[in-house]
Design a protein around this motif. Structure first.
Motif, PDB file in Angstrom:
ATOM      1  N   ALA A  19      42.640  32.018  21.577  1.00 25.63           N
ATOM      2  CA  ALA A  19      42.267  30.812  22.328  1.00 25.63           C
ATOM      3  C   ALA A  19      42.971  30.783  23.677  1.00 25.63           C
ATOM      4  CB  ALA A  19      42.615  29.560  21.530  1.00 25.63           C
ATOM      5  N   ARG A  20      42.256  30.293  24.677  1.00 22.54           N
ATOM      6  CA  ARG A  20      42.848  30.078  25.993  1.00 22.54           C
ATOM      7  C   ARG A  20      43.050  28.580  26.155  1.00 22.54           C
ATOM      8  NH1 ARG A  20      39.327  32.217  30.415  1.00 22.54           N
ATOM      9  NH2 ARG A  20      37.728  31.381  29.080  1.00 22.54           N
ATOM     10  N   LEU A  21      44.242  28.198  26.478  1.00 17.63           N
ATOM     11  CA  LEU A  21      44.593  26.796  26.621  1.00 17.63           C
ATOM     12  C   LEU A  21      44.426  26.371  28.076  1.00 17.63           C
ATOM     13  CD1 LEU A  21      45.818  24.413  25.000  1.00 17.63           C
ATOM     14  CD2 LEU A  21      48.056  25.249  25.699  1.00 17.63           C
ATOM     15  N   CYS A  22      43.739  25.254  28.279  1.00 18.00           N
ATOM     16  CA  CYS A  22      43.629  24.639  29.604  1.00 18.00           C
ATOM     17  C   CYS A  22      44.560  23.431  29.585  1.00 18.00           C
ATOM     18  CB  CYS A  22      42.192  24.225  29.911  1.00 18.00           C
ATOM     19  SG  CYS A  22      41.997  23.405  31.510  1.00 18.00           S
ATOM     20  N   VAL A  23      45.673  23.535  30.292  1.00 24.69           N
ATOM     21  CA  VAL A  23      46.661  22.460  30.321  1.00 24.69           C
ATOM     22  C   VAL A  23      46.182  21.382  31.285  1.00 24.69           C
ATOM     23  CG1 VAL A  23      49.063  21.851  30.820  1.00 24.69           C
ATOM     24  CG2 VAL A  23      48.518  24.095  29.831  1.00 24.69           C
ATOM     25  N   VAL A  24      45.967  20.186  30.773  1.00 21.25           N
ATOM     26  CA  VAL A  24      45.518  19.079  31.622  1.00 21.25           C
ATOM     27  C   VAL A  24      46.721  18.598  32.420  1.00 21.25           C
ATOM     28  CG1 VAL A  24      44.513  16.768  31.668  1.00 21.25           C
ATOM     29  CG2 VAL A  24      43.679  18.473  30.027  1.00 21.25           C
ATOM     30  N   SER A  25      46.631  18.785  33.726  1.00 19.65           N
ATOM     31  CA  SER A  25      47.772  18.515  34.601  1.00 19.65           C
ATOM     32  C   SER A  25      47.599  17.253  35.433  1.00 19.65           C
ATOM     33  CB  SER A  25      48.020  19.722  35.506  1.00 19.65           C
ATOM     34  OG  SER A  25      46.840  20.111  36.173  1.00 19.65           O
ATOM     35  N   LYS A  26      46.566  16.473  35.141  1.00 24.62           N
ATOM     36  CA  LYS A  26      46.348  15.242  35.896  1.00 24.62           C
ATOM     37  C   LYS A  26      47.555  14.312  35.748  1.00 24.62           C
ATOM     38  CE  LYS A  26      43.796  12.754  32.309  1.00 24.62           C
ATOM     39  NZ  LYS A  26      42.594  12.035  31.993  1.00 24.62           N
ATOM     40  N   LYS A  27      47.904  13.690  36.842  1.00 28.66           N
ATOM     41  CA  LYS A  27      49.030  12.739  36.896  1.00 28.66           C
ATOM     42  C   LYS A  27      50.365  13.387  36.554  1.00 28.66           C
ATOM     43  CE  LYS A  27      46.062   8.794  36.047  1.00 28.66           C
ATOM     44  NZ  LYS A  27      45.681   7.730  35.145  1.00 28.66           N
ATOM     45  N   ARG A  28      50.448  14.706  36.631  1.00 32.76           N
ATOM     46  CA  ARG A  28      51.696  15.423  36.372  1.00 32.76           C
ATOM     47  C   ARG A  28      52.248  15.951  37.692  1.00 32.76           C
ATOM     48  NH1 ARG A  28      53.161  13.196  32.041  1.00 32.76           N
ATOM     49  NH2 ARG A  28      51.655  13.364  30.369  1.00 32.76           N
ATOM     50  N   SER A  29      53.549  15.964  37.791  1.00 32.84           N
ATOM     51  CA  SER A  29      54.201  16.457  39.008  1.00 32.84           C
ATOM     52  C   SER A  29      54.098  17.979  39.074  1.00 32.84           C
ATOM     53  CB  SER A  29      55.672  16.048  39.007  1.00 32.84           C
ATOM     54  OG  SER A  29      56.370  16.762  37.988  1.00 32.84           O
ATOM     55  N   LYS A  30      54.340  18.499  40.261  1.00 36.28           N
ATOM     56  CA  LYS A  30      54.354  19.948  40.427  1.00 36.28           C
ATOM     57  C   LYS A  30      55.439  20.577  39.561  1.00 36.28           C
ATOM     58  CE  LYS A  30      52.417  19.930  45.073  1.00 36.28           C
ATOM     59  NZ  LYS A  30      52.621  20.317  46.483  1.00 36.28           N
ATOM     60  N   GLU A  31      56.560  19.890  39.407  1.00 37.81           N
ATOM     61  CA  GLU A  31      57.646  20.404  38.573  1.00 37.81           C
ATOM     62  C   GLU A  31      57.207  20.490  37.111  1.00 37.81           C
ATOM     63  OE1 GLU A  31      58.003  17.818  40.787  1.00 37.81           O
ATOM     64  OE2 GLU A  31      59.008  19.026  42.331  1.00 37.81           O
ATOM     65  N   GLU A  32      56.494  19.484  36.625  1.00 37.65           N
ATOM     66  CA  GLU A  32      56.002  19.517  35.248  1.00 37.65           C
ATOM     67  C   GLU A  32      55.000  20.655  35.065  1.00 37.65           C
ATOM     68  OE1 GLU A  32      55.880  15.101  33.444  1.00 37.65           O
ATOM     69  OE2 GLU A  32      54.940  15.274  35.424  1.00 37.65           O
ATOM     70  N   ILE A  33      54.121  20.823  36.032  1.00 37.26           N
ATOM     71  CA  ILE A  33      53.141  21.916  35.961  1.00 37.26           C
ATOM     72  C   ILE A  33      53.856  23.256  35.940  1.00 37.26           C
ATOM     73  CG2 ILE A  33      51.273  23.079  37.206  1.00 37.26           C
ATOM     74  CD1 ILE A  33      50.475  20.218  38.231  1.00 37.26           C
ATOM     75  N   MET A  34      54.870  23.396  36.779  1.00 32.46           N
ATOM     76  CA  MET A  34      55.605  24.660  36.835  1.00 32.46           C
ATOM     77  C   MET A  34      56.343  24.955  35.532  1.00 32.46           C
ATOM     78  SD  MET A  34      54.794  26.308  39.464  1.00 32.46           S
ATOM     79  CE  MET A  34      56.007  27.616  39.241  1.00 32.46           C
ATOM     80  N   SER A  35      56.722  23.933  34.777  1.00 36.35           N
ATOM     81  CA  SER A  35      57.378  24.194  33.494  1.00 36.35           C
ATOM     82  C   SER A  35      56.397  24.874  32.534  1.00 36.35           C
ATOM     83  CB  SER A  35      57.969  22.922  32.900  1.00 36.35           C
ATOM     84  OG  SER A  35      56.963  22.050  32.436  1.00 36.35           O
ATOM     85  N   TYR A  36      55.117  24.462  32.568  1.00 38.07           N
ATOM     86  CA  TYR A  36      54.097  25.125  31.748  1.00 38.07           C
ATOM     87  C   TYR A  36      53.758  26.503  32.312  1.00 38.07           C
ATOM     88  CZ  TYR A  36      53.505  20.872  29.090  1.00 38.07           C
ATOM     89  OH  TYR A  36      53.729  19.803  28.276  1.00 38.07           O
ATOM     90  N   TYR A  37      53.742  26.606  33.623  1.00 40.14           N
ATOM     91  CA  TYR A  37      53.522  27.900  34.280  1.00 40.14           C
ATOM     92  C   TYR A  37      54.609  28.885  33.848  1.00 40.14           C
ATOM     93  CZ  TYR A  37      52.894  31.334  38.001  1.00 40.14           C
ATOM     94  OH  TYR A  37      52.683  32.492  38.703  1.00 40.14           O
ATOM     95  N   ASP A  38      55.851  28.432  33.885  1.00 42.10           N
ATOM     96  CA  ASP A  38      56.974  29.290  33.493  1.00 42.10           C
ATOM     97  C   ASP A  38      56.907  29.674  32.022  1.00 42.10           C
ATOM     98  OD1 ASP A  38      57.916  29.190  36.102  1.00 42.10           O
ATOM     99  OD2 ASP A  38      59.378  27.604  35.679  1.00 42.10           O
ATOM    100  N   ALA A  39      56.226  28.848  31.204  1.00 38.95           N
ATOM    101  CA  ALA A  39      56.030  29.162  29.782  1.00 38.95           C
ATOM    102  C   ALA A  39      54.866  30.133  29.575  1.00 38.95           C
ATOM    103  CB  ALA A  39      55.799  27.881  28.985  1.00 38.95           C
ATOM    104  N   GLY A  40      54.196  30.509  30.676  1.00 34.63           N
ATOM    105  CA  GLY A  40      53.125  31.500  30.583  1.00 34.63           C
ATOM    106  C   GLY A  40      51.721  30.964  30.792  1.00 34.63           C
ATOM    107  N   GLU A  41      51.566  29.668  30.966  1.00 29.62           N
ATOM    108  CA  GLU A  41      50.224  29.103  31.156  1.00 29.62           C
ATOM    109  C   GLU A  41      49.729  29.373  32.582  1.00 29.62           C
ATOM    110  OE1 GLU A  41      48.546  28.167  28.645  1.00 29.62           O
ATOM    111  OE2 GLU A  41      50.264  28.195  27.300  1.00 29.62           O
TER     112      GLU A  41
END
Length: 173
Positions: A19-41
């Motif tokens: 499965a490919r996960l699409c992380v819903v990033s609406k209303k999330r800060s760039k820092e929060e998005i980067m935490s998921y990015y750093d986890a491999g998303e």
């Protein structure tokens, strides 16, 4: 937060490797998005054009997907940045996406959205009774790649009703 991290780990485990996960990033800060990015998303979903445009300076290997109701007048602004539009709900929108993609020599992955939860009158989506004709029409556009369908579950705690909507969606697919 810890609660979000715990939920994220639970979802990742349940999805499995395929499965490919699409992380819903609406209303999330760039820092929060980067935490998921750093986890491999790498796949993130936004539902407002302006919010998406405010995040395009994040790493270039992020695949942005548009997941909300898309107004035709916003298509031109997002087409250069998104890899998929998950909310194609009308032929007029399909024509505009095709037109803007043609200018960029780009083919856009799209999901045809259907309104499956009758009780949610405020939800967008094409009429499932017209699904076959709608999908066939969308497939005629040179710059659209119809990858599947999308539907929103009903806003209820009734798990049987939610399951019913997604079973009907699967049958429609």
């Amino acid at each position: 937060s810890r609660m979000i991290q715990a939920h994220y780990e639970k979802v990742k485990k349940a999805c499995g490797e395929q499965a490919r996960l699409c992380v819903v990033s609406k209303k999330r800060s760039k820092e929060e998005i980067m935490s998921y990015y750093d986890a491999g998303e790498r796949i993130f979903g936004e539902n407002h054009a302006q919010e998406l445009l405010g995040k395009i300076d994040l790493p270039a290997d992020i695949q942005w997907q548009f997941i909300g109701h898309l107004q035709r007048n916003k298509v031109k602004s997002i087409v250069p940045y998104v890899s998929c539009i998950q909310s194609l709900d009308s032929l007029e929108l399909a024509k505009e996406i095709d037109k803007q993609c043609a200018k960029l020599n780009k083919t856009m992955d799209v999901l045809c959205e259907f309104h499956m939860a009758d009780e949610d009158e405020n939800k967008s989506g094409h009429d499932p009774a017209d699904a076959d004709a709608f999908v066939r029409s969308c497939m005629q556009f040179a710059h659209l790649n119809v990858c599947g369908i999308m539907a929103m579950g009903p806003h209820t705690h009734d798990t049987e009703r939610i399951r019913d909507v997604f079973m009907k969606t699967h049958a429609l697919y």
